[in-house]
Design an enzyme around this catalytic site. Structure first.
Site, mmCIF file in Angstrom:
data_model
loop_
_atom_site.group_PDB
_atom_site.id
_atom_site.type_symbol
_atom_site.label_atom_id
_atom_site.label_comp_id
_atom_site.label_asym_id
_atom_site.label_seq_id
_atom_site.Cartn_x
_atom_site.Cartn_y
_atom_site.Cartn_z
ATOM 1 N N SER A 194 0.816 -1.220 0.000
ATOM 2 C CA SER A 194 0.000 0.000 0.000
ATOM 3 C C SER A 194 0.846 1.265 0.000
ATOM 4 C CB SER A 194 -0.908 0.019 1.226
ATOM 5 O OG SER A 194 -1.647 -1.161 1.326
HETATM 6 N N1 SAH Z 1 -0.381 -5.069 3.940
HETATM 7 C C1 SAH Z 1 0.332 -5.427 2.720
HETATM 8 C C2 SAH Z 1 -0.437 -5.034 1.484
HETATM 9 C C3 SAH Z 1 -1.163 -6.170 0.994
HETATM 10 S S1 SAH Z 1 -2.146 -6.017 -0.442
HETATM 11 C C4 SAH Z 1 1.725 -4.850 2.706
HETATM 12 O O1 SAH Z 1 2.035 -4.031 3.567
HETATM 13 O O2 SAH Z 1 2.515 -5.245 1.835
HETATM 14 C C5 SAH Z 1 -3.475 -7.056 0.046
HETATM 15 C C6 SAH Z 1 -3.150 -8.495 0.286
HETATM 16 O O3 SAH Z 1 -4.355 -9.149 0.673
HETATM 17 C C7 SAH Z 1 -2.642 -9.263 -0.922
HETATM 18 O O4 SAH Z 1 -1.393 -9.796 -0.626
HETATM 19 C C8 SAH Z 1 -3.693 -10.362 -1.122
HETATM 20 O O5 SAH Z 1 -3.143 -11.598 -1.568
HETATM 21 C C9 SAH Z 1 -4.277 -10.482 0.264
HETATM 22 N N2 SAH Z 1 -5.602 -11.101 0.365
HETATM 23 C C10 SAH Z 1 -6.669 -10.956 -0.438
HETATM 24 N N3 SAH Z 1 -7.708 -11.688 0.007
HETATM 25 C C11 SAH Z 1 -7.279 -12.310 1.150
HETATM 26 C C12 SAH Z 1 -7.879 -13.206 2.090
HETATM 27 N N4 SAH Z 1 -9.141 -13.630 1.967
HETATM 28 N N5 SAH Z 1 -7.145 -13.636 3.130
HETATM 29 C C13 SAH Z 1 -5.855 -13.228 3.287
HETATM 30 N N6 SAH Z 1 -5.227 -12.395 2.436
HETATM 31 C C14 SAH Z 1 -5.936 -11.932 1.378
#
Ligand code: SAH
Length: 230
Positions: free
Chosen positions: A66
């Site tokens: 993000s």
């Molecule tokens: N917080 C992260 C940003 C992640 S982007 C950082 O700092 O890098 C959002 C993430 O949510 C992605 O990696 C995606 O694979 C995950 N995601 C989507 N649906 C999900 C679910 N049901 N359970 C766990 N992770 C999920």
């Protein structure tokens, strides 16, 4: 003499000043944590030079880390205390979990992509983080084993707040999540759990997150259509 770590430290401090403080992030614990965590260590080599740019960046499995401002805003909205246990849904690179781990007692971070769990684990281990537990699975079901949580942060956008996440909040707990009927356009929402069945909800404006995919999120096939092709 060229010192890359020094350059990154300067870029990080500039990011905290220009992207966070100037836009109204005043929580000193969040500002300090954002000034400590090396974002360049959570992105892959081609993006390291852009680690402190004012936007999201690609990470493996077609996902994104993000924008620093959005991460800081969401973490501030959690009103964290040093004793809090926090659940993060969507660990991705592990960056946000690292920031939270400087402010709260323990972070449980769930990620649905096994490749990203490995990636986040490598990044976090290399930096010696000890109070973060990575879990592989569908975060729309929460993580009952360690519930209840003082705070829950969802880093992907879903059609509604999953019921399991409401249930796994302590009374007095806070949850921040992008919620929207479209897969890539959401509103940032904060819930407060006031009582057993009582929640207050406030909207913090438009955001654009990758989709939350799972039993209580978007179904996998539909989500694929709007994801960029590899
Ligand atoms: N917080 C992260 C940003 C992640 S982007 C950082 O700092 O890098 C959002 C993430 O949510 C992605 O990696 C995606 O694979 C995950 N995601 C989507 N649906 C999900 C679910 N049901 N359970 C766990 N992770 C999920």
């Amino acid at each position: 003499m060229y010192d890359r770590d020094f350059d990154f430290a300067v870029m990080r401090a500039t990011m905290v000043m220009a992207q966070l403080k100037e836009r109204g992030i005043h929580d000193t614990a969040v500002l300090n944590a954002m000034n400590i965590v090396p974002r360049e260590r959570f992105v892959t080599e081609p993006y390291k030079a852009y680690a402190y740019k004012d936007g999201p960046l690609p990470i493996p499995a077609n996902q994104t880390i993000s924008q620093p401002y959005i991460a800081a805003l969401m973490i501030s909205l959690l009103n964290l205390n040093p004793t809090d246990r926090v659940l993060e849904i969507g660990a991705g690179s592990g960056y946000a979990a690292a920031v939270i781990s400087h402010i709260a007692r323990h972070v449980y971070a769930v990620e649905r992509h096994a490749a990203l769990v490995d990636y986040a684990r490598e990044c976090l281990t290399a930096l010696s983080y000890k109070n973060i537990t990575l879990l592989h699975g569908d975060g729309t079901l929460g993580w009952p084993q360690f519930a209840p949580y003082d705070a829950i942060i969802v880093a992907a956008g879903g059609p509604a707040v999953p019921p399991a996440l409401r249930d796994q909040l302590v009374i007095g707990g806070r949850l921040v999540m992008p919620v929207g009927h479209e897969q890539r356009k959401q509103r940032l929402v904060r819930l407060y759990r006031l009582g057993q069945d009582e929640f207050s909800e406030k909207d913090y404006g438009p955001v654009a997150f990758v989709p939350l995919i799972g039993a209580k999120g978007w179904p996998m096939r539909e989500a694929r259509k709007s994801e960029p092709r590899p």
